[in-house]
Design a protein around this motif. Structure first.
Motif, PDB file in Angstrom:
ATOM      1  N   MET A   1       0.837  -1.182   0.000  1.00  0.00           N
ATOM      2  CA  MET A   1       0.000   0.000   0.000  1.00  0.00           C
ATOM      3  C   MET A   1       0.879   1.241   0.000  1.00  0.00           C
ATOM      4  O   MET A   1       1.832   1.332   0.757  1.00  0.00           O
ATOM      5  CB  MET A   1      -0.887   0.018   1.240  1.00  0.00           C
ATOM      6  N   SER A   2       0.555   2.160  -0.875  1.00  0.00           N
ATOM      7  CA  SER A   2       1.297   3.415  -0.862  1.00  0.00           C
ATOM      8  C   SER A   2       0.324   4.584  -0.921  1.00  0.00           C
ATOM      9  O   SER A   2      -0.769   4.480  -1.462  1.00  0.00           O
ATOM     10  CB  SER A   2       2.280   3.471  -2.024  1.00  0.00           C
ATOM     11  N   LYS A  21      -3.430   7.600  -3.029  1.00  0.00           N
ATOM     12  CA  LYS A  21      -2.971   7.863  -4.393  1.00  0.00           C
ATOM     13  C   LYS A  21      -4.127   7.857  -5.394  1.00  0.00           C
ATOM     14  O   LYS A  21      -4.165   8.680  -6.309  1.00  0.00           O
ATOM     15  CB  LYS A  21      -1.924   6.824  -4.778  1.00  0.00           C
ATOM     16  N   ASP A  22      -5.082   6.943  -5.223  1.00  0.00           N
ATOM     17  CA  ASP A  22      -6.151   6.781  -6.210  1.00  0.00           C
ATOM     18  C   ASP A  22      -7.193   7.899  -6.213  1.00  0.00           C
ATOM     19  O   ASP A  22      -8.003   7.978  -7.127  1.00  0.00           O
ATOM     20  CB  ASP A  22      -6.824   5.415  -6.067  1.00  0.00           C
ATOM     21  N   GLU A  45       5.172  13.003  -2.507  1.00  0.00           N
ATOM     22  CA  GLU A  45       5.899  11.809  -2.920  1.00  0.00           C
ATOM     23  C   GLU A  45       5.175  10.552  -2.450  1.00  0.00           C
ATOM     24  O   GLU A  45       4.589  10.543  -1.374  1.00  0.00           O
ATOM     25  CB  GLU A  45       7.308  11.820  -2.321  1.00  0.00           C
ATOM     26  N   GLU A  46       5.287   9.509  -3.251  1.00  0.00           N
ATOM     27  CA  GLU A  46       4.677   8.229  -2.893  1.00  0.00           C
ATOM     28  C   GLU A  46       5.491   7.594  -1.760  1.00  0.00           C
ATOM     29  O   GLU A  46       6.722   7.537  -1.815  1.00  0.00           O
ATOM     30  CB  GLU A  46       4.661   7.316  -4.116  1.00  0.00           C
ATOM     31  N   LYS A  68      -7.207   4.484   2.906  1.00  0.00           N
ATOM     32  CA  LYS A  68      -5.915   3.949   3.339  1.00  0.00           C
ATOM     33  C   LYS A  68      -5.205   4.911   4.284  1.00  0.00           C
ATOM     34  O   LYS A  68      -4.642   4.497   5.300  1.00  0.00           O
ATOM     35  CB  LYS A  68      -5.024   3.675   2.116  1.00  0.00           C
ATOM     36  N   SER A  69      -5.220   6.190   3.937  1.00  0.00           N
ATOM     37  CA  SER A  69      -4.527   7.193   4.747  1.00  0.00           C
ATOM     38  C   SER A  69      -5.143   7.310   6.141  1.00  0.00           C
ATOM     39  O   SER A  69      -4.431   7.309   7.148  1.00  0.00           O
ATOM     40  CB  SER A  69      -4.573   8.557   4.049  1.00  0.00           C
ATOM     41  N   VAL A  70      -6.463   7.383   6.190  1.00  0.00           N
ATOM     42  CA  VAL A  70      -7.149   7.480   7.483  1.00  0.00           C
ATOM     43  C   VAL A  70      -6.930   6.210   8.296  1.00  0.00           C
ATOM     44  O   VAL A  70      -6.711   6.269   9.509  1.00  0.00           O
ATOM     45  CB  VAL A  70      -8.652   7.807   7.290  1.00  0.00           C
ATOM     46  N   ALA A  71      -6.926   5.051   7.637  1.00  0.00           N
ATOM     47  CA  ALA A  71      -6.665   3.796   8.352  1.00  0.00           C
ATOM     48  C   ALA A  71      -5.272   3.818   8.984  1.00  0.00           C
ATOM     49  O   ALA A  71      -5.089   3.337  10.113  1.00  0.00           O
ATOM     50  CB  ALA A  71      -6.799   2.609   7.401  1.00  0.00           C
TER      51      ALA A  71
END
Length: 100
Positions: A1-2, A21-22, A45-46, A68-71
């Protein structure tokens, strides 16, 4: 995951912007609420999960946007789940950390 991480130097310390990212480059609206991820503010940046965790340890203020970020923020005990803002099913949370 990025995810995409942008680092901003702010008057009170490092501001970190962590975005899935998405969803980068998209705009979400619901009623009077809006998340505009087309802005340069979100470009960075990734990074992978470990790089994000390391970066958050130095940040003073963090914005998390996307599932993903909040997780990641929840997993790191930075986000109170009751404080998550939802806009068109996209979670967003802002965290202010105590200075060390």
């Amino acid at each position: 995951m990025s995810v995409i991480v942008a680092k901003k130097e702010a008057p009170h310390g490092l501001l970190l912007v962590v975005t899935d990212k998405d969803i980068l480059g998209k705009k979400f609206e619901e009623g009077k609420l809006q998340l505009d991820l087309t802005n340069n503010f979100y470009k960075g940046e990734e990074k992978d999960e470990e790089e994000v965790k390391e970066a958050t340890s130095r940040a003073r203020h963090i914005h998390f946007t996307g599932d993903k970020s909040v997780a990641l923020g929840i997993e790191a005990n930075l986000i109170d789940q009751d404080k998550i803002l939802w806009v068109s099913n996209v979670p967003h949370a802002e965290v202010m950390l105590e200075s060390s």
